[in-house]
Write an enzyme that holds these catalytic residues in place. Sequence first.
Site, PDB file in Angstrom:
ATOM      1  CB  SER A   1      86.061  81.340  72.212  1.00  0.00           C
ATOM      2  OG  SER A   1      87.017  81.563  71.320  1.00  0.00           O
ATOM      3  CE1 TYR A  11      81.845  83.153  68.763  1.00  0.00           C
ATOM      4  CE2 TYR A  11      84.300  83.713  68.961  1.00  0.00           C
ATOM      5  CZ  TYR A  11      83.355  82.739  68.962  1.00  0.00           C
ATOM      6  OH  TYR A  11      83.697  81.415  69.151  1.00  0.00           O
TER       7      TYR A  11
END
Length: 285
Positions: A177, A190
């Site tokens: 990401s 995350y």
Amino acid sequence: MAKKEQQFPKQRQEQPGTRDKMKPKPRTEGSKYKAAGKLEGKIALITGGDSGIGRAVAIAFAKEGADVSIAFLSEHKDAEDTMARVEREGRRCEIYAGDVGEESFCREVVRKTVDVFGGLDILVNNAAEQHVRESIEDISSEALLRTFKTNLFSMFYLVKAALPHLKKGAVIINTTSITAYAGHPKLLDYAVTKGGIVAFTRSLSLHLVEKGVRVNAVAPGPVWTPLIPATFDEEHVASFGANTPMGRAGQPEEIAPCYVFLACDDSSYMTGQVLHPNGGRIVNG
């Protein structure tokens, strides 16, 4: 930089989120996409393949000639819809519900994929979860472990299970990401897992290069998937992606070609690399 403004209707879902309830539904196949048989006869296993980026990848792979196995958590309607869409391309598809954070399920889904299709050529580690926390003090040890198991440990489990079946020319593609590079103040755990995936990709590529298995990753920016209304409040969802240089969120159909490229021989001289479809953010990674 584009002005931050409303992009989507206000909406909220419970985790893990479903495509069926989103308004509008994410676009998962480009009308201008021209398949060229780049994955003819290949067998792919995609985690989180029921919706969002995973669904778009499954459809694109099928258009390119691959049979597809999908692992998903509990979104049965989404998974069945994706399976039907893959089969409309004339390819075989199997779906398996379970928790990729559990090593036993990872072993099972690899075994079933190999038993049904007769092998495995492409592993796409795509499943993930994220939870907004206002403070690091709000992240319990249980929640921290949960995020790490889903996002990072699962990749170790799946690669370990798949490796005996991956022959020379096989490919592993991991979804990381933009948060691995840019960080995020309210997605600490995350972001850390996504940074770990970058390191995992680079190290695994070196580990497997002599075996002839290539390992690369994709680091999407903001993309309109079920994870978004299942993570953020309605105000954030409404303006999601507006702060990118392009001024909008991406659609899964715009991300899937990265996976096709990394899965096929067009990228035969690439391993240990990360592609960045993120709406124009420069991350130097």
